[in-house]
Design an enzyme around this catalytic site. Structure first.
Site, PDB file in Angstrom:
ATOM      1  N   LYS A 125       0.572  -1.215  -0.184  1.00 56.42           N
ATOM      2  CA  LYS A 125      -0.111  -0.162  -0.017  1.00 56.42           C
ATOM      3  C   LYS A 125       0.790   1.360  -0.043  1.00 56.42           C
ATOM      4  O   LYS A 125       0.731   2.353  -0.799  1.00 56.42           O
ATOM      5  CB  LYS A 125      -0.881  -0.473   1.150  1.00 56.42           C
ATOM      6  N   ASP A 128     -10.566   1.880   1.648  1.00 59.05           N
ATOM      7  CA  ASP A 128     -10.547   1.866   2.853  1.00 59.05           C
ATOM      8  C   ASP A 128     -11.494   2.636   3.964  1.00 59.05           C
ATOM      9  O   ASP A 128     -11.818   2.790   4.592  1.00 59.05           O
ATOM     10  CB  ASP A 128      -9.102   1.602   3.247  1.00 59.05           C
TER      11      ASP A 128
END
Length: 275
Positions: free
Chosen positions: A68, A105
């Site tokens: 990420k 997210d």
């Protein structure tokens, strides 16, 4: 029929990922017969080389740990949401060859809470201080009107969480993990720790708890989530988060909206039950 559009989830380890189940369910519901979604075991060292193999048939990538942050230098642009937590979990590959990074997210957490009736919280607690905790703080910066208390195991972690709070514009107080049972006094508690970490806290759930957001989805339910539900509290689980963030990914990668939330959740539930 040959595939005309491709997407995939990358990470290491990746075999456990539910992303293919969720995205394929969305494609089926949307009638996207010429779309495929795969998974690839890719670590940080292999990521640049993988990007070099991507042709014009590729529409997007989902990224899990440890990629990420490693992906950011490979992108042309990242959203303000991704920049806020220095983490990208979604890459959209445009027709003109650009690589755009986003983080679903954070809005996924907000959407999962909203679905269970939590649109605002006057105070909140966060259990843990890892990568997911920073996303939790970013989500709370959108819905929490007061102080957030983070329960952590070390002063180094405490400093990190206070630093994230300053960056995100939210007041973060830190407390020792030994006092984590006090977290349940807040109307919203977000548990971001690995499996088993909060099991010992299950006995400390009060008689009238608020809302628990436990980001785990396997194993599920956790001991904490079970105790919380038994005492009448509202529980939001990791599958809720996974589905809501995937919904946003599908919409960005395919350009089709809304993505079929119910079908994606059902596919995830069936896949988890079969494990």
């Amino acid at each position: 029929m040959s595939a005309t559009r491709r997407a995939a989830v990358l990470g290491s380890p990746i075999a456990h990922s539910l992303s293919p189940v969720l995205h394929r369910a969305a494609y089926a519901e949307l009638g996207l017969e010429d779309w495929v979604y795969d998974r690839f075991e890719v670590d940080e060292a292999a990521l640049p080389g993988f990007f070099e193999t991507l042709g014009p048939e590729w529409a997007g990538l989902s990224l899990t740990m440890p990629l990420k942050r490693a992906v950011i230098p490979l992108l042309d642009e990242i959203s303000s949401t991704a920049e806020a937590v220095e983490a990208v979990n979604t890459v959209v590959l445009t027709a003109d060859g650009r690589r755009l990074g986003d983080n679903t997210d954070i809005p996924g957490m907000v959407a999962a809470l909203r679905e269970r009736g939590v649109r605002q919280a006057e105070r909140a607690s966060v259990l843990g201080a890892g990568a997911t905790a920073s996303s939790a703080l970013a989500a709370l910066s959108r819905i929490c009107t007061g102080e957030v208390t983070a329960y952590v195991r070390s002063e180094a972690r405490a400093e990190e969480m206070r630093g994230w709070g300053e960056r995100l514009g939210i007041t973060v107080r830190t407390a020792a993990w030994e006092d984590a049972a006090a977290a349940f006094e807040a109307p919203l508690t977000i548990a971001t720790t690995p499996a088993g970490t909060t099991d010992a806290l299950a006995a400390a759930v009060p008689d009238r708890p608020g809302t628990l957001f436990d980001v785990l989805y396997e194993p599920w339910p956790t001991a904490l989530a079970t105790a919380w539900a038994d005492r009448g509290g509202a529980v939001v689980g990791g599958l809720d988060l996974l589905v809501h963030q995937a919904v946003l990914q599908v919409e960005q990668m395919t350009g089709r909206s809304p993505a079929p939330l119910a079908a994606m959740r059902k596919a995830g539930e069936v896949a988890l039950a079969a494990r």
